[in-house]
Design a protein around this motif. Structure first.
Motif, PDB file in Angstrom:
ATOM      1  N   ARG A 126       2.869   8.578 -36.054  1.00  0.00           N
ATOM      2  CA  ARG A 126       2.410   7.217 -36.315  1.00  0.00           C
ATOM      3  C   ARG A 126       1.261   7.167 -37.314  1.00  0.00           C
ATOM      4  O   ARG A 126       0.708   6.128 -37.584  1.00  0.00           O
ATOM      5  CB  ARG A 126       2.009   6.528 -35.002  1.00  0.00           C
ATOM      6  CG  ARG A 126       3.243   6.190 -34.177  1.00  0.00           C
ATOM      7  CD  ARG A 126       2.909   5.443 -32.900  1.00  0.00           C
ATOM      8  NE  ARG A 126       4.144   5.149 -32.191  1.00  0.00           N
ATOM      9  CZ  ARG A 126       4.784   3.992 -32.255  1.00  0.00           C
ATOM     10  NH1 ARG A 126       4.321   3.023 -32.984  1.00  0.00           N
ATOM     11  NH2 ARG A 126       5.896   3.808 -31.581  1.00  0.00           N
ATOM     12  N   GLU A 180      11.216   1.294 -29.120  1.00  0.00           N
ATOM     13  CA  GLU A 180      10.149   0.352 -28.783  1.00  0.00           C
ATOM     14  C   GLU A 180      10.653  -1.089 -28.835  1.00  0.00           C
ATOM     15  O   GLU A 180      10.325  -1.904 -27.973  1.00  0.00           O
ATOM     16  CB  GLU A 180       8.959   0.526 -29.722  1.00  0.00           C
ATOM     17  CG  GLU A 180       7.775  -0.347 -29.330  1.00  0.00           C
ATOM     18  CD  GLU A 180       6.578  -0.165 -30.252  1.00  0.00           C
ATOM     19  OE1 GLU A 180       5.631  -0.959 -30.125  1.00  0.00           O
ATOM     20  OE2 GLU A 180       6.596   0.755 -31.097  1.00  0.00           O
ATOM     21  N   HIS A 223       3.895  -8.559 -34.187  1.00  0.00           N
ATOM     22  CA  HIS A 223       3.792  -7.208 -33.620  1.00  0.00           C
ATOM     23  C   HIS A 223       4.248  -6.217 -34.682  1.00  0.00           C
ATOM     24  O   HIS A 223       5.397  -6.245 -35.117  1.00  0.00           O
ATOM     25  CB  HIS A 223       4.666  -7.090 -32.368  1.00  0.00           C
ATOM     26  CG  HIS A 223       4.630  -5.737 -31.725  1.00  0.00           C
ATOM     27  ND1 HIS A 223       4.031  -5.528 -30.497  1.00  0.00           N
ATOM     28  CD2 HIS A 223       5.119  -4.529 -32.119  1.00  0.00           C
ATOM     29  CE1 HIS A 223       4.159  -4.250 -30.176  1.00  0.00           C
ATOM     30  NE2 HIS A 223       4.816  -3.618 -31.154  1.00  0.00           N
ATOM     31  N   SER A 225       5.084  -2.410 -35.505  1.00  0.00           N
ATOM     32  CA  SER A 225       5.431  -1.122 -34.899  1.00  0.00           C
ATOM     33  C   SER A 225       5.696  -0.124 -36.010  1.00  0.00           C
ATOM     34  O   SER A 225       6.682  -0.225 -36.723  1.00  0.00           O
ATOM     35  CB  SER A 225       6.670  -1.270 -34.007  1.00  0.00           C
ATOM     36  OG  SER A 225       7.093  -0.010 -33.522  1.00  0.00           O
ATOM     37  N   VAL A 270       0.720  -1.660 -33.075  1.00  0.00           N
ATOM     38  CA  VAL A 270       1.048  -0.427 -32.363  1.00  0.00           C
ATOM     39  C   VAL A 270       1.250   0.654 -33.420  1.00  0.00           C
ATOM     40  O   VAL A 270       2.361   1.033 -33.780  1.00  0.00           O
ATOM     41  CB  VAL A 270       2.282  -0.603 -31.459  1.00  0.00           C
ATOM     42  CG1 VAL A 270       2.581   0.687 -30.706  1.00  0.00           C
ATOM     43  CG2 VAL A 270       2.023  -1.723 -30.447  1.00  0.00           C
ATOM     44  N   MET A 291      -4.946   0.118 -31.808  1.00  0.00           N
ATOM     45  CA  MET A 291      -5.061   1.406 -31.141  1.00  0.00           C
ATOM     46  C   MET A 291      -6.318   2.149 -31.609  1.00  0.00           C
ATOM     47  O   MET A 291      -6.566   2.255 -32.809  1.00  0.00           O
ATOM     48  CB  MET A 291      -3.831   2.277 -31.404  1.00  0.00           C
ATOM     49  CG  MET A 291      -2.519   1.633 -30.975  1.00  0.00           C
ATOM     50  SD  MET A 291      -2.449   1.275 -29.200  1.00  0.00           S
ATOM     51  CE  MET A 291      -1.941  -0.461 -29.223  1.00  0.00           C
ATOM     52  N   ALA A 300       3.484   4.407 -26.528  1.00  0.00           N
ATOM     53  CA  ALA A 300       3.569   3.137 -27.266  1.00  0.00           C
ATOM     54  C   ALA A 300       4.683   2.260 -26.709  1.00  0.00           C
ATOM     55  O   ALA A 300       4.515   1.045 -26.535  1.00  0.00           O
ATOM     56  CB  ALA A 300       3.797   3.415 -28.749  1.00  0.00           C
ATOM     57  N   SER A 304       4.139  -1.390 -24.776  1.00  0.00           N
ATOM     58  CA  SER A 304       4.713  -2.628 -25.308  1.00  0.00           C
ATOM     59  C   SER A 304       5.597  -3.327 -24.285  1.00  0.00           C
ATOM     60  O   SER A 304       5.568  -4.560 -24.141  1.00  0.00           O
ATOM     61  CB  SER A 304       5.510  -2.330 -26.581  1.00  0.00           C
ATOM     62  OG  SER A 304       4.663  -1.853 -27.598  1.00  0.00           O
ATOM     63  N   PRO A 339      -5.231   1.185 -26.336  1.00  0.00           N
ATOM     64  CA  PRO A 339      -5.064  -0.218 -26.756  1.00  0.00           C
ATOM     65  C   PRO A 339      -6.356  -1.008 -26.554  1.00  0.00           C
ATOM     66  O   PRO A 339      -6.940  -0.999 -25.462  1.00  0.00           O
ATOM     67  CB  PRO A 339      -3.945  -0.727 -25.828  1.00  0.00           C
ATOM     68  CG  PRO A 339      -3.204   0.517 -25.419  1.00  0.00           C
ATOM     69  CD  PRO A 339      -4.257   1.567 -25.293  1.00  0.00           C
TER      70      PRO A 339
END
Length: 354
Positions: A126, A180, A223, A225, A270, A291, A300, A304, A339
Motif C-alpha cells: 500500500r 476490500e 473512500h 482504496s 485506506v 492511516m 484494511a 472497512s 485508523p
C-alpha cells in the motif's frame, strides 16, 4: 486452537515488506528490548525462561524490566512464548524461543529498526516506491456513464451515497482492493439501514474519472482504496498498458474536490501513511479517516467491512470508527490503532450520516 497459543497475523509470503517493517518498528531501539532480542537470537536454540534471560543479562534484580521486554516482543510476534512443559527446570510457566520467520530475516529487521528513515523508503503493497513528482492524465471525453460504476439498487431514495475509488496500478506492489470492495459491499448489506445506502464502485480512477464522479454522483463519502504515503495518493494511468500509476498530492486532490459542486461529508483514505497532512482536506470536507502507518491488506479489508456496516446502521462516524478498530483488536491485528479521525469540528464526529 488452544486459547493460549499464538497465531501470527502476518502473512509473510504475501505481505513480506509490511511484515519486515512492522517487526522493525516494534523492535525499535529500546536497549532492554534489544538486549533480550539479541540474547534469544544468539547462539543456541533451546527455550529459555525469564529467570535464565535475566541472569544472563545481569538483570536478576530487575526481572520486571526483562518481563516487559519479553511481553512486548511476544505481543508483536518477534519471539515465540510457549508453556514450559519441562524445557527449563526452574519452575517457570513460560519459556521463550526464536520465531522462524524473524530468524530468517533478523539482519534486515535490525537494519530498519536502527534506521527508521530507510524503512520509510521501502516499497510495500500500500506504499509503493513512487516518485513524488506530480504527473497528470490528460482529460478525455467519454460518452455515457463513467467506466467502472456499479450502483446499488434499492427501493428507497438513497440518503447516503458512497463513492469507492478502487485503484491498483503498480504491478510491483499488488493490492487486494477488489476484496476490500467486496467486504465493503457485504458490510453495507448487513447494516440495518442498507436500503438507504447507495454504493458506487469506481474502478481504476484517474483524475478525470474522479471529477466525473464528483460532478454526476455527488457522494457523501469518498473512500480511496489503494497506495499512499508522503502526502500523496496513487491514482491509475489513463492507458491500460501503462504501469506505475499517477501520483497526486493531497493539495491537488483537495483542490479537485473543492472545484466541484459536490459536498462530501467524509473522506476515507485506506492507504498507508496518510494521516500526515490529512488536515489539508478539511478545507473541502469536514472529516477525514486516514492511516497512521503502513496497513496490510487483511486488516484494511476487515476495518472497512465493519466501519461501513456500522455506518449503514445509523451509527455516528466516531462510533463506527471505534467499533471497526475494536474488531481489528479483537482479532489480533497489530494495525488496530492505525485508523485515525481528523475533523474540522469535534462535534461533527458525533453525527450520523443517515
Amino acid at each position: 486452537m488452544a486459547m493460549n497459543s499464538q497465531a501470527p497475523v502476518v502473512n509473510v509470503s504475501g505481505d513480506f515488506e509490511e511484515a519486515i517493517l512492522r517487526w522493525a518498528k516494534h523492535l525499535g531501539r529500546d536497549k532492554n528490548r534489544r538486549a533480550v532480542f539479541d540474547l534469544i537470537y544468539g547462539r543456541g536454540s533451546k527455550p529459555r525462561s525469564k529467570k535464565q534471560i535475566a541472569d544472563l543479562l545481569g538483570k536478576t534484580g530487575s526481572t520486571q524490566v526483562v518481563q516487559n521486554a519479553l511481553d512486548e516482543l511476544a505481543k508483536h510476534h518477534l519471539i515465540v512464548r510457549m508453556e514450559n512443559k519441562g524445557h527449563v527446570k526452574d519452575g517457570s510457566r513460560w519459556v521463550y524461543v526464536k520465531d522462524a520467520s524473524v530468524r530468517a530475516n533478523r539482519n534486515i529487521i535490525v537494519k530498519y529498526a536502527d534506521d527508521p528513515g530507510a524503512a520509510k523508503k521501502v516499497a510495500t503493497k500500500r506504499r509503493p516506491a513512487v516518485e513524488t513528482r506530480l504527473s497528470f492524465v490528460k482529460p478525455v471525453k467519454r460518452a455515457g456513464k463513467p467506466r467502472g460504476s456499479r450502483p446499488r439498487q434499492s427501493g428507497k431514495q438513497a440518503r447516503l451515497k458512497i463513492a469507492l475509488l478502487v485503484t491498483n496500478p503498480d504491478s510491483r506492489a499488488s493490492l487486494q482492493t477488489g476484496v476490500e470492495a467486496r467486504y465493503i459491499d457485504e458490510g453495507i448489506r448487513l447494516g440495518s439501514k442498507a436500503g438507504e445506502v447507495d454504493l458506487k464502485v469506481v474502478l481504476a480512477p484517474t483524475l478525470d474519472t474522479l471529477l466525473d464522479t464528483l460532478n454526476t454522483y455527488h457522494p457523501d463519502v469518498i473512500h480511496f482504496s489503494g497506495h499512499g504515503g508522503g502526502q500523496n495518493l496513487l491514482f491509475d494511468n489513463e492507458k491500460a498498458g501503462d504501469d506505475g500509476g499517477t501520483v497526486l498530492d493531497f493539495d491537488m486532490v483537495a483542490r479537485v474536490v473543492g472545484a466541484t459542486s459536490a459536498t462530501p461529508k467524509l473522506l476515507v483514505l485506506v492507504a498507508c501513511d496518510t494521516v500526515d497532512g490529512a488536515d489539508r482536506f478539511l478545507d473541502t470536507v469536514p472529516a477525514v479517516i486516514a492511516m497512521a502507518d503502513t496497513i496490510d491488506d487483511e486488516a484494511a479489508c476487515e476495518f472497512s467491512k465493519r466501519f461501513y456496516r456500522s455506518l449503514s446502521a445509523g451509527t455516528t462516524i466516531a462510533n463506527s470508527l471505534d467499533q471497526a478498530k475494536l474488531i481489528l483488536e479483537s482479532k489480533g491485528y497489530a494495525d488496530a490503532s492505525l485508523p485515525t479521525l481528523v475533523v474540522r469540528d469535534k462535534e461533527f464526529a458525533q453525527r450520523t450520516l443517515l
